[in-house]
Motif scaffolding. Sequence first.
Motif: not given
Length: 104
Positions: A22-30, A33-36, A45-52, A94-96
């Motif tokens: 389970v990945v637990v995020l703590g970002a404040a910006d919705p 959060l969506e990107v993470a 989604p940026a195709y820039a990292g190991p998870l591209a 929560h909505a995000a």
Amino acid sequence: MDPESQSQIKAVADRYGAEQMVVVLGAADPEALEVAGETVTSGDPAYAGPLAGVSLGLLVMHILEPEVKEQVDPKVYSEQVGLLELTLDTEAVHAAMRKMRSEG
């Protein structure tokens, strides 16, 4: 989510299996959060990292969600997250998270 974090998450998922994580995020910006969330579920989604292009399909939660809060010692939660909880628009978080999970 930075490439180093992506690499660490991928290594743990490869070692233990995505169904065990389970990945637990703590970002404040919705939007953050969506990107993470998209990064650890569908791939960077940026195709820039190991998870591209890597779809891990991990369960994603936020530290402010009641299901997570219940799992943390109340004293530790208060000390580490209490101020964040007081200053953030928790309903927006929560909505995000609901939106992210329903789209996933």
